[in-house]
Design an enzyme around this catalytic site. Sequence first.
Site, PDB file in Angstrom:
ATOM      1  N   LYS A 164       0.859  -1.182   0.000  1.00 49.15           N
ATOM      2  CA  LYS A 164       0.000   0.000   0.000  1.00 49.15           C
ATOM      3  C   LYS A 164       0.899   1.237   0.000  1.00 49.15           C
ATOM      4  O   LYS A 164       1.789   1.364   0.851  1.00 49.15           O
ATOM      5  CB  LYS A 164      -0.885   0.010   1.241  1.00 49.15           C
ATOM      6  CG  LYS A 164      -1.895  -1.119   1.320  1.00 49.15           C
ATOM      7  CD  LYS A 164      -3.128  -0.801   0.517  1.00 49.15           C
ATOM      8  CE  LYS A 164      -4.242  -1.811   0.771  1.00 49.15           C
ATOM      9  NZ  LYS A 164      -5.454  -1.486   0.003  1.00 49.15           N
ATOM     10  N   LYS A 272     -13.523  -7.428  -6.315  1.00 55.07           N
ATOM     11  CA  LYS A 272     -13.861  -7.583  -4.897  1.00 55.07           C
ATOM     12  C   LYS A 272     -15.374  -7.815  -4.798  1.00 55.07           C
ATOM     13  O   LYS A 272     -16.161  -6.878  -4.885  1.00 55.07           O
ATOM     14  CB  LYS A 272     -13.451  -6.331  -4.120  1.00 55.07           C
ATOM     15  CG  LYS A 272     -11.941  -6.119  -4.102  1.00 55.07           C
ATOM     16  CD  LYS A 272     -11.558  -4.834  -3.394  1.00 55.07           C
ATOM     17  CE  LYS A 272     -10.038  -4.691  -3.338  1.00 55.07           C
ATOM     18  NZ  LYS A 272      -9.602  -3.397  -2.778  1.00 55.07           N
TER      19      LYS A 272
END
Length: 361
Positions: A164, A272
Site C-alpha cells: 500500500k 472484490k
Amino acid sequence: MGLKANWVKHLLKFKFEAGTSRGVYTEKETFYLRITDTETPSVSGFGEIAPLHGLSIDYVPDFEQVLNNVCDTFNSLDLEVFPWNLNIILSQLIDDAFPSVKFGFETALLDFMNGGKRIIFDNDFADGRKAIPINGLVWMGSKEFMVDQVEEKLKAGFDTLKLKIGAINFEDELSILSSIRERYTPEQISLRVDANGAFPVEEASQKLAKLNNYQLHSIEQPIKAHQTEAMAILSESSPVPIALDEELIGISDYVQKMQLLKKIKPQYIILKPTLLGGLQHCREWIEIANRLHIGWWITSALESNIGLNAIAQFSAEYKNTLPQGLGTGALYHNNIVSPLTVENGCLRYDTKKEWDLDILE
C-alpha cells in the site's frame, strides 16, 4: 415452510493499525447472515455482509434497517432456491445499490444449497487438494513498520508482495521498493503497489516513471476513480501496468462494464465481490475482461473468514495462475476460526480443521 434469514453483528478487531491512503483501520463492523429452512433447521447457510466505510456504495447510516427490510421480505416469500433460480431471486430481492447485501445472500444461499458445510463451490480448493497462490499484503505506516512487514512476508515464503502506497513520503516508499529490488530480481519476487487513488492527476505520470525503476508487476488505481479520460491516458502511456480497482465500484450494468473497459483499456482489473455486488457480477467482469484480453485477479475486502472462504472458493473455479489477493484472514484478533490456512505464500483449506461458529449462534 420456506427459507428464513436472520443476521448478527460482529465487530472485528485489527491486530495492528491497518493504514491506507483513505485512512487507518483499527476495527471493522461486519454482519453474518444465516439462512435456514424451518423443515431442516439443522442445515444453515452462512454469508458475510461487510460494507467498507469510505468505499462501499452501501455504507449508509440506516444499513441495519436495510438488512431488516431485506430479511423481512425474504422471509415472507416462502422461497425455494435452486441453482437455476438463484440469480433471479437475488436480482428481484436486492437492489444493486446494496452490493454487500447481495454478496452475503448469494453466498449464504450457495452454502445452504450445498448442505450448510461452508462449501460454497465443491472444487479442488474446498476439498484441500489445491492451494491458491496469494500476494503478501504490506500495509501503510512508518517506513520502519513497512520494512518489518516486508521482512515478515519474505520469511513466510511469499514470492509476490503488494505494498500500500500513497500515505507516507513518496521517496520513503521508493526506498522500500529499492531495498527489495537490491536483494531480489523480478523473477524471484513480484512487486505490486496499490495507491488507492492517492496520486493527483498532474503528478501521476511522473510518479509512475519513478516507480518503473523497480520493475513492478502493476499498480492499482493510481488516481481517484471516475476520471475516465485521465485514466485512459495513463493506461495507454504508463510504463507500469495499471489495474483498476475502485473504478469498478457502482457499475452493475453489463453494457456499462463493457464500455468502461473498452474506454480505459487497463492491463488488469481487481475484483472484490463484496464491493461489486457478488459473484455473478464478478463473472460478468471476468467474461468481459477475457474478451478484451485484460488480466484480472480476485481480492477480499477485509471480510472475516466467512466471506474470505466464499471468495477463495469462487477464485478456485477459474484457472487463473496470478496470485490472488486473499491474505486478509490473519488481520483480526477475533476472526471466525476456520480451516483457512496460509502456508508458503498460498491459501489452503485444511480439511482436518473445523469451523467454530459459536459466535454466530
